[in-house]
Design an enzyme around this catalytic site. Structure first.
Site, PDB file in Angstrom:
ATOM      1  N   HIS A  15       7.138   9.152   4.064  1.00 54.08           N
ATOM      2  CA  HIS A  15       6.909   7.716   3.895  1.00 54.08           C
ATOM      3  C   HIS A  15       8.242   7.016   3.712  1.00 54.08           C
ATOM      4  O   HIS A  15       9.110   7.485   2.970  1.00 54.08           O
ATOM      5  CB  HIS A  15       6.026   7.437   2.670  1.00 54.08           C
ATOM      6  CG  HIS A  15       5.847   5.973   2.414  1.00 54.08           C
ATOM      7  ND1 HIS A  15       4.923   5.204   3.095  1.00 54.08           N
ATOM      8  CD2 HIS A  15       6.501   5.119   1.578  1.00 54.08           C
ATOM      9  CE1 HIS A  15       5.001   3.947   2.673  1.00 54.08           C
ATOM     10  NE2 HIS A  15       5.952   3.874   1.755  1.00 54.08           N
ATOM     11  N   ASP A  40      -6.429   0.187  -3.690  1.00 55.70           N
ATOM     12  CA  ASP A  40      -5.069  -0.246  -3.366  1.00 55.70           C
ATOM     13  C   ASP A  40      -5.087  -1.471  -2.456  1.00 55.70           C
ATOM     14  O   ASP A  40      -4.284  -2.388  -2.632  1.00 55.70           O
ATOM     15  CB  ASP A  40      -4.289   0.890  -2.688  1.00 55.70           C
ATOM     16  CG  ASP A  40      -2.904   0.452  -2.264  1.00 55.70           C
ATOM     17  OD1 ASP A  40      -2.096   0.126  -3.151  1.00 55.70           O
ATOM     18  OD2 ASP A  40      -2.631   0.409  -1.049  1.00 55.70           O
ATOM     19  N   ARG A  88      -1.651  -8.709  -5.558  1.00 58.34           N
ATOM     20  CA  ARG A  88      -0.228  -8.711  -5.923  1.00 58.34           C
ATOM     21  C   ARG A  88       0.551  -9.668  -5.036  1.00 58.34           C
ATOM     22  O   ARG A  88       1.478 -10.348  -5.477  1.00 58.34           O
ATOM     23  CB  ARG A  88       0.349  -7.302  -5.802  1.00 58.34           C
ATOM     24  CG  ARG A  88      -0.075  -6.350  -6.909  1.00 58.34           C
ATOM     25  CD  ARG A  88       0.261  -4.913  -6.552  1.00 58.34           C
ATOM     26  NE  ARG A  88       1.670  -4.749  -6.239  1.00 58.34           N
ATOM     27  CZ  ARG A  88       2.152  -3.799  -5.433  1.00 58.34           C
ATOM     28  NH1 ARG A  88       1.333  -2.944  -4.838  1.00 58.34           N
ATOM     29  NH2 ARG A  88       3.440  -3.701  -5.215  1.00 58.34           N
ATOM     30  N   SER A 104       0.870   2.443  -5.531  1.00 55.20           N
ATOM     31  CA  SER A 104       0.369   2.074  -4.211  1.00 55.20           C
ATOM     32  C   SER A 104       0.800   3.094  -3.161  1.00 55.20           C
ATOM     33  O   SER A 104      -0.021   3.591  -2.374  1.00 55.20           O
ATOM     34  CB  SER A 104       0.873   0.677  -3.836  1.00 55.20           C
ATOM     35  OG  SER A 104       0.475   0.336  -2.525  1.00 55.20           O
ATOM     36  N   LYS A 161      -1.853   6.423  -1.568  1.00 56.19           N
ATOM     37  CA  LYS A 161      -2.157   6.578  -0.139  1.00 56.19           C
ATOM     38  C   LYS A 161      -1.687   7.928   0.381  1.00 56.19           C
ATOM     39  O   LYS A 161      -2.382   8.590   1.160  1.00 56.19           O
ATOM     40  CB  LYS A 161      -1.515   5.440   0.667  1.00 56.19           C
ATOM     41  CG  LYS A 161      -2.149   4.082   0.436  1.00 56.19           C
ATOM     42  CD  LYS A 161      -1.699   3.063   1.431  1.00 56.19           C
ATOM     43  CE  LYS A 161      -0.274   2.607   1.232  1.00 56.19           C
ATOM     44  NZ  LYS A 161      -0.117   1.638   0.147  1.00 56.19           N
TER      45      LYS A 161
END
Length: 439
Positions: A82, A161, A168, A183, A187
């Site tokens: 990620h 999320d 947010r 978050s 995931k």
């Protein structure tokens, strides 16, 4: 249990229990908590923070708020990667085929771009015919066969999320480190991999502007992994200039293919090799970073990385002929060449503005539903430290109209600083935080 009590508790700098966090996430997921009270607790967390135990509970409850991918039917140690987002950050399209080509399964869910950060899914969708909509059964079958799946996030993945992120975004609480970490990690954990490599970007074109903030976020996410029994390593890489030279969806696909062909090197290749080597380390396919990078470089030299990308395209409906013929990829018809106004050295790049210029060409989104021009974007001709001669090209912009090209060119020109004297180059890799460091 009442949500007001949790809001007051966190407002008063107190720690929330596991049960309280579960109550909160459940209420977010099933819609029993009103947005204004959810937002109030988000602001209390933003202002007063969470400790590692609280963040871990929040992460796991978010991960469990929807269906989780079960990749146990895929043999081997599954790895995921990620990035926190950057400009010309095309590493997934390079490292995923390379890592899979040595037999380490990569099943990666990616998102779409928003703001100046490009999305892997958008890049893949610029390839004619490529299908990113893959369900769990299909993903497992494809991974068993090829060790590689690149897909969009499924609708039922981490619904908590999705709701929290939307709130947010409109309540000024996006920049909370606990909420960012939860978050991202929720995931990644829900996606089912055994190990995760994080690329935390730092610099003018990154969400984290300072090394201290990037290190803090990386440490939180690695700690979450440790607490839930998952191998996680984080690389903090610089985003003080675009990582690659091509910015825009089909343009970035072209650059990734060129790298896998062995035709292009530079920072983008270096970061892709480094992240890929960390993935091999987690999977115990390599014992050192140097060994992992050498193995991946070998897969470029022998053509196996490109062959794995071809296999990916075929299995998900993409046209494999694009690997030899870039004219099959979209390219916007109007061009604008930005030239240097003076002699000197390229000493500073506002990378966020480069991303905004790419947005202006049509390559990026300002709002979530905005359609993209897959053939729009920018090819940078210069990098930090380069000698500049007045009148020479600094970049080429592509867009659907001359007006868009010119507008984007003005933004791009404002992002580049040319000086009479050179400046030291910023480091490409600033730090590495591994699960091994605290064993």
């Amino acid at each position: 249990m009442h949500i007001l009590d949790l809001i007051i508790k966190k407002r008063e700098h107190q720690k929330l229990t596991k049960e309280e966090i579960s109550f909160f996430v459940q209420g977010v997921t099933d819609g029993t908590l009103p947005d204004y009270q959810i937002s109030a607790l988000l602001m209390a967390i933003f202002l007063n923070g969470m400790d590692a135990e609280e963040i871990t509970h929040l992460t796991m409850d978010m991960a469990n708020s929807g269906a989780r991918f079960d990749l146990s039917a895929v043999q081997g140690f599954k790895v995921d990667k990620h990035s926190t987002g950057g400009v010309a950050d095309t590493t997934t399209l390079i490292l995923a085929p390379l890592v899979a080509s040595v037999g380490v399964p990569v099943v990666k869910m990616s998102g779409r771009g928003l703001g100046f950060s490009g999305g892997t899914i958008d890049k893949l969708e610029s390839i004619p015919g490529f299908c990113v909509s893959v369900d769990e059964a299909q993903a497992i079958a494809l991974a068993q066969k090829s060790h590689l799946v690149l897909m969009g996030q499924t609708e039922n993945l981490t619904p908590a999320d999705k709701k929290l992120y939307a709130l947010r975004d409109v309540t000024g609480t996006v920049e909370s480190l606990p909420l960012i970490a939860a978050s991202i990690m929720s995931k990644k954990i829900a996606a089912g991999a055994n190990g995760i490599v994080l690329d935390v970007k730092c610099g003018s074109g990154a969400f984290m502007k300072t090394l201290e903030d990037a290190q803090a976020l990386a440490r939180i996410m690695v700690e979450i992994g440790k607490r839930v029994g998952q191998k996680v390593s984080a690389v903090i890489s610089g985003m003080d200039q675009p990582l690659g030279s091509h910015i825009g969806n089909s343009l970035e696909v072209m650059e990734a293919i060129s790298i896998l062909r062995g035709e292009v090197g530079g920072d983008l290749l270096e970061v892709a090799l480094l992240l890929g080597a960390h993935m091999l380390l987690l999977a115990e396919r390599a014992e050192t970073i140097a060994e992992g990078k050498a193995l991946l470089q070998q897969q470029i030299a022998n053509g196996q990385g490109l062959a794995k990308l071809r296999e990916l395209l075929i299995q998900q409906g993409g046209n494999p002929a694009v690997l030899e013929d870039f004219s099959l990829l979209p390219l916007s018809p109007c061009t604008h060449i930005l030239t240097a106004a003076q002699d000197g050295y390229l000493t500073k790049i506002n990378t966020a503005k480069i991303g905004q210029a790419a947005q202006a060409t049509g390559a990026g989104r300002v709002y979530k539903e905005q359609p993209l021009d897959y053939g729009a974007g920018i090819i940078m001709k210069k990098r930090l430290g380069d000698i500049i001669t007045k009148g020479e090209p600094l970049a080429v912009l592509y867009s659907a109209t001359e007006e868009r090209c010119a507008s984007a060119g003005n933004i791009l020109a404002d992002a580049l600083t040319i000086s009479d004297t050179p400046m030291p180059l910023p480091p490409l890799v600033l730090d590495t935080i591994s699960y091994r460091q605290s064993e």
